[in-house]
Design an enzyme around this catalytic site. Structure first.
Site, PDB file in Angstrom:
ATOM      1  N   ARG A   1      -4.275 -15.851  34.496  1.00 56.35           N
ATOM      2  CA  ARG A   1      -4.841 -14.719  35.236  1.00 56.35           C
ATOM      3  C   ARG A   1      -6.336 -14.907  35.401  1.00 56.35           C
ATOM      4  O   ARG A   1      -6.985 -15.558  34.601  1.00 56.35           O
ATOM      5  CB  ARG A   1      -4.562 -13.383  34.553  1.00 56.35           C
ATOM      6  CG  ARG A   1      -5.216 -13.162  33.188  1.00 56.35           C
ATOM      7  CD  ARG A   1      -6.630 -12.696  33.212  1.00 56.35           C
ATOM      8  NE  ARG A   1      -7.038 -12.229  31.892  1.00 56.35           N
ATOM      9  CZ  ARG A   1      -8.295 -12.151  31.459  1.00 56.35           C
ATOM     10  NH1 ARG A   1      -9.282 -12.562  32.212  1.00 56.35           N
ATOM     11  NH2 ARG A   1      -8.580 -11.683  30.255  1.00 56.35           N
TER      12      ARG A   1
ATOM     13  N   GLU B   1      -8.732  -3.155  33.588  1.00 51.47           N
ATOM     14  CA  GLU B   1     -10.064  -3.417  33.028  1.00 51.47           C
ATOM     15  C   GLU B   1     -11.013  -3.937  34.114  1.00 51.47           C
ATOM     16  O   GLU B   1     -12.217  -3.695  34.077  1.00 51.47           O
ATOM     17  CB  GLU B   1      -9.936  -4.442  31.905  1.00 51.47           C
ATOM     18  CG  GLU B   1     -11.238  -4.704  31.185  1.00 51.47           C
ATOM     19  CD  GLU B   1     -11.062  -5.630  30.003  1.00 51.47           C
ATOM     20  OE1 GLU B   1      -9.994  -5.610  29.366  1.00 51.47           O
ATOM     21  OE2 GLU B   1     -12.001  -6.373  29.724  1.00 51.47           O
TER      22      GLU B   1
ATOM     23  N   ARG C   1      -6.727  -7.909  38.594  1.00 50.08           N
ATOM     24  CA  ARG C   1      -6.283  -8.986  37.704  1.00 50.08           C
ATOM     25  C   ARG C   1      -5.216  -9.717  38.491  1.00 50.08           C
ATOM     26  O   ARG C   1      -4.141  -9.137  38.743  1.00 50.08           O
ATOM     27  CB  ARG C   1      -5.773  -8.437  36.381  1.00 50.08           C
ATOM     28  CG  ARG C   1      -6.855  -7.925  35.428  1.00 50.08           C
ATOM     29  CD  ARG C   1      -7.692  -9.059  34.894  1.00 50.08           C
ATOM     30  NE  ARG C   1      -8.813  -8.652  34.068  1.00 50.08           N
ATOM     31  CZ  ARG C   1      -8.759  -8.542  32.735  1.00 50.08           C
ATOM     32  NH1 ARG C   1      -7.617  -8.744  32.106  1.00 50.08           N
ATOM     33  NH2 ARG C   1      -9.838  -8.209  32.046  1.00 50.08           N
TER      34      ARG C   1
ATOM     35  N   CYS D   1     -16.209  -6.594  31.201  1.00 48.11           N
ATOM     36  CA  CYS D   1     -16.494  -7.056  29.837  1.00 48.11           C
ATOM     37  C   CYS D   1     -17.196  -8.419  29.911  1.00 48.11           C
ATOM     38  O   CYS D   1     -16.703  -9.319  30.594  1.00 48.11           O
ATOM     39  CB  CYS D   1     -15.212  -7.184  29.026  1.00 48.11           C
ATOM     40  SG  CYS D   1     -15.529  -7.799  27.361  1.00 48.11           S
TER      41      CYS D   1
ATOM     42  N   THR E   1     -17.094 -10.828  28.013  1.00 48.62           N
ATOM     43  CA  THR E   1     -16.279 -11.962  27.532  1.00 48.62           C
ATOM     44  C   THR E   1     -15.517 -12.625  28.670  1.00 48.62           C
ATOM     45  O   THR E   1     -15.063 -13.745  28.535  1.00 48.62           O
ATOM     46  CB  THR E   1     -15.239 -11.494  26.489  1.00 48.62           C
ATOM     47  OG1 THR E   1     -14.338 -10.561  27.120  1.00 48.62           O
ATOM     48  CG2 THR E   1     -15.905 -10.866  25.285  1.00 48.62           C
TER      49      THR E   1
ATOM     50  N   ARG F   1      -7.885 -16.372  31.944  1.00 48.86           N
ATOM     51  CA  ARG F   1      -7.174 -16.566  30.687  1.00 48.86           C
ATOM     52  C   ARG F   1      -5.850 -17.232  31.029  1.00 48.86           C
ATOM     53  O   ARG F   1      -5.027 -16.650  31.743  1.00 48.86           O
ATOM     54  CB  ARG F   1      -6.933 -15.249  29.964  1.00 48.86           C
ATOM     55  CG  ARG F   1      -6.446 -15.464  28.545  1.00 48.86           C
ATOM     56  CD  ARG F   1      -6.514 -14.177  27.740  1.00 48.86           C
ATOM     57  NE  ARG F   1      -5.323 -13.376  27.882  1.00 48.86           N
ATOM     58  CZ  ARG F   1      -4.223 -13.539  27.165  1.00 48.86           C
ATOM     59  NH1 ARG F   1      -4.149 -14.499  26.261  1.00 48.86           N
ATOM     60  NH2 ARG F   1      -3.180 -12.741  27.370  1.00 48.86           N
TER      61      ARG F   1
ATOM     62  N   ARG G   1      -3.142 -14.650  20.219  1.00 50.42           N
ATOM     63  CA  ARG G   1      -2.829 -13.228  20.346  1.00 50.42           C
ATOM     64  C   ARG G   1      -1.344 -13.026  20.025  1.00 50.42           C
ATOM     65  O   ARG G   1      -0.561 -13.965  20.005  1.00 50.42           O
ATOM     66  CB  ARG G   1      -3.104 -12.710  21.780  1.00 50.42           C
ATOM     67  CG  ARG G   1      -4.572 -12.715  22.172  1.00 50.42           C
ATOM     68  CD  ARG G   1      -4.824 -12.069  23.545  1.00 50.42           C
ATOM     69  NE  ARG G   1      -6.249 -12.189  23.928  1.00 50.42           N
ATOM     70  CZ  ARG G   1      -6.789 -11.585  24.991  1.00 50.42           C
ATOM     71  NH1 ARG G   1      -6.047 -10.844  25.802  1.00 50.42           N
ATOM     72  NH2 ARG G   1      -8.069 -11.729  25.279  1.00 50.42           N
TER      73      ARG G   1
ATOM     74  N   GLU H   1      -3.490  -8.401  23.735  1.00 55.68           N
ATOM     75  CA  GLU H   1      -4.619  -8.229  22.828  1.00 55.68           C
ATOM     76  C   GLU H   1      -4.331  -7.153  21.785  1.00 55.68           C
ATOM     77  O   GLU H   1      -3.716  -6.135  22.119  1.00 55.68           O
ATOM     78  CB  GLU H   1      -5.826  -7.797  23.661  1.00 55.68           C
ATOM     79  CG  GLU H   1      -7.139  -7.910  22.948  1.00 55.68           C
ATOM     80  CD  GLU H   1      -8.280  -7.687  23.908  1.00 55.68           C
ATOM     81  OE1 GLU H   1      -8.082  -7.071  24.977  1.00 55.68           O
ATOM     82  OE2 GLU H   1      -9.377  -8.164  23.609  1.00 55.68           O
TER      83      GLU H   1
END
Ligand code: ADP
Ligand code: DAR
Ligand code: MG
Length: 347
Positions: free
Chosen positions: A116, A215, A219, A261, A263, A270, A299, A304
């Site tokens: 993703r 988020e 995505r 975020c 990160t 990811r 994970r 998460e």
């Protein structure tokens, strides 16, 4: 979210990068600044102040947050990504540069593969600062672009607002749909007006999906059973370029693709497998030695903050910024080859 304008208290056991880098001096320097969308420092740090078990603890409300609050974001980005404020991000979404023959053609170890990327629309605030009207406009713009897709990407957009509990729970348990935002996202303001403006697009085979306004505003996800990592990457890159014909993504030379975020900055990618390693995972130290060597994150199987079930783990690249998308997938692939090799030796 409140603007306290007071230096927050962090418990002595708090290990977040926020607590490490938000000194009283930095707080005083930044506390009265606002970004063009009116986003404040107190809003950027709310998640890490309310959740002292955060790893990072900050979210951006817009691309300008990364410069307005750079005294806080720069050291956090440098420590998390090993990426300095003078570095430039480089992107490479060419699957031909990936060396990844299927590492598990008999499907003994890899249950499924998912890659993703996060994307946000240029010149709009990010999730923590977006207005309800702007978020609804994102949903309209993105769903229209997706509903025009053809061929293997052809599918349908399903708003969460009005979706039956039974259908949403089935999609979530099948790992296709996102759960209502966790307490970290809640405190960051990412769940405001939930579930309005949120939804999921997927093709008929559910191998191509797009989450809208979780988020990040998009995505973009490619996933399938088994370990044909290159095929999953190829589908994702095809989809990204098709969507980019209709929507301009927020991007900077320095930070790459902009995400809420820090990160996820850079590639916002990811690449993960759900992999069966029941023997290797019994020796968790050895397991982590391999994942650390290949810059991988472990994970649980429901994403998460979840747990492993039946010796199945979600293994993905940890590096996102300062590496290309090809490198992210190569990191995951090279690590998975070693995990399978080690699991075989223990059988
Ligand atoms: P993200 O970083 O994309 O937000 P999360 O950890 O939040 O990922 O998980 C989102 C969903 O994706 C969860 O339901 C998780 O089980 C699912 N998922 C992640 N990787 C895989 C995979 N390789 N195969 C199947 N589902 C996956
Ligand atoms: N829970 C937050 C976010 C860390 C990274 N995960 C994301 N972005 N989903 C924390 O600060 O720990
Ligand atoms: Mg997530």
């Amino acid at each position: 979210m409140s603007d306290t304008n007071e230096y927050p208290h962090f418990p002595s056991d708090c290990k977040s990068l926020l607590s490490k880098y938000l000194t009283k001096e930095v707080y005083t320097q930044l506390k009265d600044k606002t970004t063009p969308s009116g986003f404040t420092l107190d809003e950027a740090i709310a998640s890490g102040v309310q959740n002292s078990d955060s790893g990072i603890g900050v979210y951006a409300g817009d691309i300008e947050s990364y410069t307005t609050f750079s005294a806080l974001f720069d050291p956090i980005i440098e420590e998390y990504h090993g990426f300095s404020k003078t570095d430039s991000h480089i992107s490479n979404l060419n699957p031909n540069d990936l060396k990844a023959p299927n590492p598990d053609p008999e499907n003994k170890y890899i249950v499924s593969t998912r890659i993703r990327v996060g994307r946000n629309i240029a010149n709009l605030p990010l999730g923590p600062a977006i207005s309800n009207e702007q978020r609804d406009n994102v949903e309209n713009q993105v769903s229209q672009a997706l509903n025009a897709l053809e061929g293997s990407l052809k599918g349908k957009y399903y708003p969460l607002d009005g979706m039956s509990e039974e259908i949403s729970q089935k999609l979530i348990s099948d790992h296709f749909l996102f759960k209502a935002g966790d307490r970290f996202l809640e405190a960051a303001g990412l769940n405001r007006n939930w579930p309005k403006g949120r939804g999921i697009y997927h093709n008929d085979e559910k191998t191509f999906l797009v989450w809208v306004n979780e988020e990040d505003q998009l995505r973009i996800i490619s996933m399938q059973k088994g370990g044909d990592i290159k095929e999953v990457f190829q589908r994702l890159t095809d989809a990204i370029s098709k969507i980019e014909e209709k929507i301009e993504f927020s991007y900077s030379e320095h930070l790459g693709y902009i995400t809420s975020c820090p990160t996820n900055l850079g590639t916002a990618m990811r690449a993960s497998v759900h992999i069966k390693v029941p023997n290797l995972s019994k020796d968790y130290t050895r397991f982590e030695e391999i994942t650390n060597k290949y810059h991988l994150q472990i994970r649980g199987i429901n994403g998460e903050h979840s747990q492993s079930v039946g010796g199945i783990y979600d293994i993905s690249n940890k590096r996102r910024l300062g590496v290309t998308e090809v490198q992210c997938v190569q990191d995951m692939y090279d690590g998975v080859v070693q995990l399978i090799k080690r699991e075989k030796e223990l059988e």
